[in-house]
Design a protein around this motif. Structure first.
Motif, PDB file in Angstrom:
ATOM      1  N   ILE A   1       6.149   2.597 -30.695  1.00  6.99           N
ATOM      2  CA  ILE A   1       4.804   2.026 -30.647  1.00  6.99           C
ATOM      3  C   ILE A   1       3.839   2.780 -31.564  1.00  6.99           C
ATOM      4  N   GLY A   2       4.197   4.042 -31.884  1.00  5.69           N
ATOM      5  CA  GLY A   2       3.359   4.817 -32.796  1.00  5.69           C
ATOM      6  C   GLY A   2       3.245   4.166 -34.163  1.00  5.69           C
ATOM      7  N   TYR A   3       4.306   3.491 -34.597  1.00  3.55           N
ATOM      8  CA  TYR A   3       4.242   2.781 -35.883  1.00  3.55           C
ATOM      9  C   TYR A   3       3.262   1.605 -35.800  1.00  3.55           C
ATOM     10  N   GLY A   4       3.247   0.946 -34.649  1.00  2.00           N
ATOM     11  CA  GLY A   4       2.285  -0.127 -34.449  1.00  2.00           C
ATOM     12  C   GLY A   4       0.861   0.410 -34.460  1.00  2.00           C
ATOM     13  N   ALA A   5       0.682   1.590 -33.863  1.00  2.00           N
ATOM     14  CA  ALA A   5      -0.647   2.215 -33.856  1.00  2.00           C
ATOM     15  C   ALA A   5      -1.069   2.604 -35.274  1.00  2.00           C
TER      16      ALA A   5
ATOM     17  N   LEU B   1       0.528  -3.322 -31.932  1.00  2.00           N
ATOM     18  CA  LEU B   1       1.111  -2.360 -30.999  1.00  2.00           C
ATOM     19  C   LEU B   1       2.409  -2.879 -30.377  1.00  2.00           C
ATOM     20  N   ILE B   2       2.460  -4.197 -30.121  1.00  2.00           N
ATOM     21  CA  ILE B   2       3.672  -4.749 -29.500  1.00  2.00           C
ATOM     22  C   ILE B   2       4.691  -5.237 -30.532  1.00  2.00           C
ATOM     23  N   SER B   3       4.341  -5.153 -31.818  1.00  2.00           N
ATOM     24  CA  SER B   3       5.237  -5.698 -32.838  1.00  2.00           C
ATOM     25  C   SER B   3       6.643  -5.085 -32.839  1.00  2.00           C
ATOM     26  N   PRO B   4       6.837  -3.795 -32.461  1.00  2.00           N
ATOM     27  CA  PRO B   4       8.215  -3.260 -32.460  1.00  2.00           C
ATOM     28  C   PRO B   4       9.013  -3.615 -31.219  1.00  2.00           C
ATOM     29  N   VAL B   5       8.460  -4.410 -30.297  1.00  2.00           N
ATOM     30  CA  VAL B   5       9.119  -4.669 -29.022  1.00  2.00           C
ATOM     31  C   VAL B   5      10.471  -5.345 -29.196  1.00  2.00           C
ATOM     32  N   ILE B   6      10.675  -6.053 -30.308  1.00  2.00           N
ATOM     33  CA  ILE B   6      11.917  -6.795 -30.493  1.00  2.00           C
ATOM     34  C   ILE B   6      13.022  -5.941 -31.116  1.00  2.00           C
ATOM     35  N   GLU B   7      12.724  -4.684 -31.393  1.00  2.00           N
ATOM     36  CA  GLU B   7      13.727  -3.800 -31.978  1.00  2.00           C
ATOM     37  C   GLU B   7      14.055  -2.658 -31.023  1.00  2.00           C
ATOM     38  N   ALA B   8      15.222  -2.049 -31.229  1.00  2.00           N
ATOM     39  CA  ALA B   8      15.629  -0.917 -30.402  1.00  2.00           C
ATOM     40  C   ALA B   8      14.656   0.247 -30.595  1.00  2.00           C
ATOM     41  N   GLY B   9      14.461   0.992 -29.517  1.00  2.00           N
ATOM     42  CA  GLY B   9      13.605   2.170 -29.606  1.00  2.00           C
ATOM     43  C   GLY B   9      12.233   2.003 -29.006  1.00  2.00           C
ATOM     44  N   PHE B  10      11.829   0.753 -28.712  1.00  2.00           N
ATOM     45  CA  PHE B  10      10.526   0.525 -28.088  1.00  2.00           C
ATOM     46  C   PHE B  10      10.584   0.995 -26.632  1.00  2.00           C
ATOM     47  N   PRO B  11       9.581   1.674 -26.088  1.00  2.00           N
ATOM     48  CA  PRO B  11       8.232   1.885 -26.616  1.00  2.00           C
ATOM     49  C   PRO B  11       8.071   3.135 -27.491  1.00  2.00           C
ATOM     50  N   GLY B  12       9.169   3.823 -27.776  1.00  2.00           N
ATOM     51  CA  GLY B  12       9.054   5.012 -28.608  1.00  2.00           C
ATOM     52  C   GLY B  12       8.538   4.719 -30.002  1.00  2.00           C
TER      53      GLY B  12
END
Length: 205
Positions: A47-51, A34-45
């Protein structure tokens, strides 16, 4: 005195069971994804990819495992019998590979793909080792999440490292693993899986 000792033992075992259940691999890996996209632009939007990744990496394999436990094909949801671990891990690997295909098609952020690939490597190694030795999956998962979180988000997350000995202690207290199996799992998760994540991040991000 005997009553006090028994009370202390019961309290210790309750704490160990609590740590084992709360920080079991599907739970901690779900948080990791769930937190894996935090290092890229667009987070928390994003987070659905992490889910979505967590669905294939954690949820679907866990549901299948619970069905196998219900049918009596597997002893328990922690897969305590090491002879049963390789087939269960291979089943999980199949779900993870399917998830990679879906994530790629959905245009998931590369950080999510990198995290899933590191988890794939961990599953493969655990599946290969399991028929011969019961390395702790709990220790591997929690150490991987703790170290990757620090590498990804900075030293403020260093307190997470304290979870490694805590979860390892719980597995030894419950006699699910030996100290050596817990230490091996911790080193594997914290060095090998986290190191692979770091290398993949450098190559793909």
């Amino acid at each position: 005195m005997k009553t006090e000792n028994q009370a202390a033992i019961r309290a210790r075992n309750r704490t160990a069971r609590w740590l084992t259940e709360v920080f079991q691999p599907p739970v901690v890996v779900t948080i990791q994804l769930l937190i894996s996209p935090v290092i890229e632009a667009g987070f928390p939007g994003t987070i659905g990819y992490g889910a979505l990744a967590a669905l294939f990496v954690c949820v679907l394999p866990l549901v299948a495992l619970l069905v196998l436990v219900r049918l009596g094909r597997v002893t328990d949801h922690h897969v305590s019998n090491r002879k049963q671990r390789a087939p269960v891990l291979l089943m999980a690997l199949g779900s993870v590979v399917a998830g990679l295909v879906v994530l790629q098609a959905a245009g998931a952020p590369r950080s999510v793909m990198v995290m899933v690939l590191a988890i794939v490597a961990g599953i493969i190694v655990l599946a290969a080792v399991s028929p011969f030795w019961k390395m702790s999956g709990h220790a591997a998962a929690v150490s991987s999440v703790a170290v990757i979180s620090v590498l990804m988000m900075g030293p403020v997350w260093l307190p997470l490292v304290l979870l490694i000995p805590a979860v390892g202690w719980s597995r030894v207290v419950l006699r699910a693993h030996t100290v050596a199996q817990v230490v091996a799992g911790s080193l594997f998760g914290g060095l090998v899986m986290a190191g692979l994540w770091w290398l993949l991040r450098g190559w793909l991000l």
